[in-house]
Design a protein around this motif. Structure first.
Motif, PDB file in Angstrom:
ATOM      1  N   GLN A  95     109.233  47.457  22.698  1.00 49.21           N
ATOM      2  CA  GLN A  95     110.618  47.423  22.217  1.00 49.21           C
ATOM      3  C   GLN A  95     110.678  47.022  20.750  1.00 49.21           C
ATOM      4  OE1 GLN A  95     112.314  44.582  24.996  1.00 49.21           O
ATOM      5  NE2 GLN A  95     113.201  46.221  26.212  1.00 49.21           N
ATOM      6  N   LYS A  96     111.673  47.564  20.049  1.00 49.90           N
ATOM      7  CA  LYS A  96     111.921  47.180  18.658  1.00 49.90           C
ATOM      8  C   LYS A  96     113.408  46.873  18.487  1.00 49.90           C
ATOM      9  CE  LYS A  96     108.179  49.806  16.447  1.00 49.90           C
ATOM     10  NZ  LYS A  96     107.846  50.849  15.437  1.00 49.90           N
ATOM     11  N   ILE A  97     113.714  45.919  17.599  1.00 40.92           N
ATOM     12  CA  ILE A  97     115.098  45.547  17.328  1.00 40.92           C
ATOM     13  C   ILE A  97     115.523  46.164  15.997  1.00 40.92           C
ATOM     14  CG2 ILE A  97     116.694  43.637  16.900  1.00 40.92           C
ATOM     15  CD1 ILE A  97     114.915  41.875  18.619  1.00 40.92           C
TER      16      ILE A  97
ATOM     17  N   ILE B  14     118.379  47.280  20.635  1.00 40.88           N
ATOM     18  CA  ILE B  14     117.012  47.093  21.122  1.00 40.88           C
ATOM     19  C   ILE B  14     116.591  48.396  21.778  1.00 40.88           C
ATOM     20  CG2 ILE B  14     115.526  45.774  22.676  1.00 40.88           C
ATOM     21  CD1 ILE B  14     118.351  43.830  22.035  1.00 40.88           C
TER      22      ILE B  14
ATOM     23  N   ASP C  90     118.801  52.253  25.577  1.00 42.54           N
ATOM     24  CA  ASP C  90     119.101  51.319  24.483  1.00 42.54           C
ATOM     25  C   ASP C  90     119.860  50.114  25.017  1.00 42.54           C
ATOM     26  OD1 ASP C  90     117.888  52.708  22.487  1.00 42.54           O
ATOM     27  OD2 ASP C  90     119.730  53.343  21.463  1.00 42.54           O
TER      28      ASP C  90
END
Length: 267
Positions: free
Chosen positions: A201-203, A194, A225
């Motif tokens: 946020q991006k996964i 993440i 992270d």
């Protein structure tokens, strides 16, 4: 006959679902196109880190004129140098990148550093100092580093927590090793990262059982992270992770079934 068939099905089910395969435990298990090609690919992926919002920078300025250098340090000692190297000291004396991408250096004022490499920031600071404050013969020396690479590891690992490694570059294997590595019931095929971005946020996903992980843009972690290791289905089933554990589970279940059958016949 029906009882024997039921027992056979039960045993087969446990053997198929309980043991964790060696493939699931091996990092970079599949074969690539040769070690030399792999090494070239890894080297190509080692791009310089570019500073992001909320990064904490450590800036060291040295010169033959240490009294003048003291003007640019948040906390200076008598000789004009900043000697704080502990995590707490770096937190208070370092330079945090604002949401607008700026840092503020005493006397120099605000500088935009967003998306710059550390080397580019060093050169920009040195140029400004030479233009406005120092002479070329002052032997000016500027070093900019990340004040520790902070990240979080959670899920199926030895020790979950927040970690700080004082390195310019940290790969995901080093990050996991610092947390005690992935457990035997951790999913190495789909590790989640993440990551923080200006827009949120991006996964991201990475398969650590494949040699292609070296070519992943997420092989090297970034500050802030969060690494999450999902559990394998064996954990949710509550069965053994090794053959011996699985056999023990099967024997226990069979003993229970046999006991129930014997008791029911005696009633």
């Amino acid at each position: 006959m029906k009882l024997k068939a039921s027992i056979s099905i039960l045993v087969t089910f446990f053997l198929l679902t309980s043991c964790v395969s060696n493939k699931d435990l091996t990092y970079f298990g599949d074969k690539g196109n040769g070690d030399e090609l792999l090494a070239q690919n890894i080297k190509l992926n080692e791009k310089p880190y570019r500073v992001q919002i909320s990064d904490l920078l450590s800036i060291m300025i040295k010169s033959s004129d240490q009294k003048l250098v003291a003007m640019f340090q948040p906390v200076a000692s008598e000789d004009g140098s900043n000697n704080g190297t502990s995590e707490q000291s770096l937190y208070f004396n370092g330079f945090t990148v604002s949401k607008h991408g700026n840092i503020e250096i005493p006397t120099l004022g605000k500088m935009n550093v967003l998306a710059y490499t550390l080397t580019e920031i060093e050169e920009a600071i040195k140029k400004k100092l030479l233009e406005d404050y120092f002479k070329e013969e002052a032997d000016l020396f500027v070093v900019v580093k990340l004040a520790g690479l902070r990240f979080t590891v959670t899920g199926e690992v030895g020790n979950t927590g927040i970690y700080v490694l004082y390195q310019d570059r940290v790969n995901i294997i080093e990050a996991l090793a610092s947390s005690g590595d992935i457990t035997t019931v951790g999913n190495r095929k789909d590790v989640l990262i993440i990551r923080q971005y200006p827009q949120g946020q991006k996964i991201h996903h990475i398969d650590l059982t494949s040699i292609e992980a070296f070519n992943s843009p997420y092989y090297y972690i970034k500050p802030n992270d969060m690494i999450y290791v999902k559990p394998l289905k064996q954990k949710s089933l509550g069965t053994g992770t090794t053959l011996i554990q699985s056999i023990t589970t099967i024997v226990t279940v069979l003993s229970l079934v046999t006991s129930v059958i014997v008791l029911s016949r005696n009633l």
